[in-house]
Design an enzyme around this catalytic site. Sequence first.
Site, short mmCIF file in Angstrom:
data_model
loop_
_atom_site.label_atom_id
_atom_site.label_comp_id
_atom_site.label_asym_id
_atom_site.label_seq_id
_atom_site.Cartn_x
_atom_site.Cartn_y
_atom_site.Cartn_z
N SER A 1 6.74 11.12 -7.00
CA SER A 1 7.86 11.86 -6.43
C SER A 1 7.65 13.39 -6.53
O SER A 1 8.45 14.07 -5.78
CB SER A 1 8.99 11.61 -7.39
OG SER A 1 8.74 11.87 -8.81
N HIS B 1 7.24 7.64 -1.22
CA HIS B 1 8.25 8.10 -2.23
C HIS B 1 9.56 7.39 -2.07
O HIS B 1 10.41 7.83 -1.12
CB HIS B 1 8.46 9.59 -2.04
CG HIS B 1 9.35 10.04 -3.08
ND1 HIS B 1 10.07 11.34 -2.79
CD2 HIS B 1 9.86 9.63 -4.31
CE1 HIS B 1 10.93 11.57 -3.95
NE2 HIS B 1 10.47 10.64 -4.83
N GLU C 1 10.13 8.73 1.83
CA GLU C 1 9.71 9.86 2.21
C GLU C 1 8.40 9.23 2.38
O GLU C 1 7.82 8.74 1.43
CB GLU C 1 9.46 10.84 1.18
CG GLU C 1 10.88 12.05 1.31
CD GLU C 1 10.92 13.05 0.32
OE1 GLU C 1 10.39 12.94 -0.89
OE2 GLU C 1 11.45 14.28 0.88
N ASN D 1 12.90 16.53 -3.03
CA ASN D 1 12.57 17.15 -4.47
C ASN D 1 12.50 18.73 -4.44
O ASN D 1 12.94 19.19 -5.50
CB ASN D 1 11.70 16.40 -5.37
CG ASN D 1 12.20 14.93 -5.74
OD1 ASN D 1 13.34 14.80 -5.64
ND2 ASN D 1 11.31 14.26 -6.25
#
Length: 694
Positions: free
Chosen positions: A407, A428, A440, A478
Amino acid sequence: MNSTVVLQRDGEIALLLIDNPPVNALSRQVREQLLECLHQALGDKTVTALVIASEGNTFVAGADIKEFDLPLQAPHLPDLLAMIENATKPVIAALHGSVFGGGLELALACHYRLAEGNARFALPEVSLGLIPGAGGTQRLPRLCGALAALEMVVGGERIDTARALQIGLIDKVVATELRSSAISWAYEVAQRPPRRVREQPIPAYDAAVFNERAAQLLSKLSGQEAPPLALEALQQASRLPFEAGMAHEREIFIARRQSPQAHALRHVFFAERELAARVRAHARSAPTRSIETVAVIGAGLMGSGIALCLANTGIPTLLVDTQEQALERGRLVVERYYQGSLEKGKLNADEASRRTSLIRYATTLSSVADADLIIEAVFEDLAIKQEVFRQLDQFAKPGAILATNTSYLDVTAIASATSRPGDVIGMHFFSPAQVMRLLEVVRTPQVLPEVLASVLQLGARLGKTAIAVGNCYGFAGNRLLAVREREAGFLLEEGASPQDVDRVIRGFGFPMGPFELRDLSGVDIAWRNRQGRAGHLSEAERRCDLIEQLHAAGRLGQKSGAGYYRYEQGQRRGVADEFVSQMLVEHRRRRGITPRPIGDDEILARCLFVMINEAAHLLEQGIVDSVNDIDLVWLHGYGFPRYKGGLLYYADQVGLATVATALSNWARAFAERGIEVSGMLQRMAEEGRSFTHG
Ligand code: T1G
């Protein structure tokens, strides 16, 4: 003008066929031609009954959303439907596919309704910030009862033909031959008087049950303006004569069309389809590799969730964990999940058993030899992941795609542990992987085009919002989360409390605030990230060491019963804790900071504008391809409120000049904190441009 509605004859039966691909939306042209055909058929003495059907793979799926930014244009749908309902000849609706919105309202205005087995029925207007605008709130309760109508009108419930039969929404279901069955039925009813839904009273219902359920639904839709208004229109159906109820509904609908929330939700509707079209084009841009079997490495929360996601799509999956106990736990997660689906009636026994058996288990990495794709989901540590990839490189067959579910970590560094970096990519997933729509897909400079295309195509097959992103710390989602949490930490240093910040962010429409989220995901995760990035932290970030202080005190978040908040036994909602207040007092004293009261507006602006600034950097650096990518990443992965349209859509509503001015006012503090204001954002503001309209 091409025909979007044609009138055909089968003896004394008139067949009105709507043909407006791709979803037979009730555009102005369709309404005009439908009106024309209705006049013709109803005025023709040799016609004794009518059937309304649609070409293509769905009946009318609604009004034409593309027209909602235009002024209302005659013929208006309610008038058209009144003409059908008031006809002296029976009108039968032949339904298939997605009978949604105006399409369902069209069916309700007919006198009989016949459906093909695969049909689905919904009034999704509230999901567009609207309410049904052509009788849905007035006819549905009359035909199906107030409680069933409540679930569809306010809750947006989508039902199948079995449920539609049960509540009386349709009269019959046929497996095939929908049109000929409808025509045969038309001959049967031709001599009967039309059955008008408007003439039926609303069946008696328990108001207390209705009100309790309505409250439950609204509590899950907080922040959205349309559901309470849809409820009001529905309640009026019981109190007003039909025509008055219709007028009331129409008044609310018209007002909703131009509401900011309806505009935002329309933006999201089309952004999702623009992305899907882009992903399809991308997946077609290179020869793709067949992905028929997948291996998942690591049977923890993410690994087992990913395995469920694959099995739910019918893909045979091997879940691998070298720790027997961990593998057993993963197996239990899988079995409990499908047992739960069975008990909730989401799956029947055969399907639950079929999907369960799609997942096999192994404890050795060598068992991945036949997999077309291997998804690594082990502990979030670069060295550990690199070692796994070194071994996968030995065991995976040539041409297998090797994906990491990391991540945050550097996918290029992981790929470098193999002899086949072109076959290595990031996938992800978001926890829980079998629920969250966002995926992702992290591309490295070395990744082969067909590997990227194959994984994007798999993402769509899994029902994910698959977004290709560049390889950087935190990728897209993130990375924005990290800057928001960093700014929230600075706000605590300056005088805010965790509960103030979380209240403001939750009040904006997020499911939870940054500190509640950190306690949920784990203070130790943040601690490890900060350890791993110590060399990249600015001095100000390094000194804002609240995470280290919590970690040192063993306060890891919910998992340890305390983090930024204290969690009473079994409580998921934390309470303010004197320890944290004291920690902040001492921290500010040590840092020589005099705390000041920080207002809600500043909290919201600071948290969101730093994200907007970082999103501009993501666009400038090519980490994402489009503004829509940013909005959809945070809508589908982080709970950005859909009725606010997305982060950059929201930035445009605030005005880039306002955002840029605020960012420049914070420039000194930003400089100390190592935050660079986006030059592109400043230029766009100066030029009066916007993200969503260029
Ligand atoms: N209007 C205009 N275009 C539409 C449309 C609509 N209602 N629905 C879909 N499209 C376009 C979409 O933009 C895409 O275009 C293409 O069709 C395929 O869509 C009066 C006021 C029906 C389940 O909310 O749920 O009626 O990208 O990719 O996956 O009270 O489309 O190809 O150019 O989604 O097969 C209520 C919305 C409207 C239904 C099909 N109806 N649509 O899914 O295809 S408000 C809706 C859907 C209303 C009344 C009120 C789905 C679908 P492009 P797609 P799909």
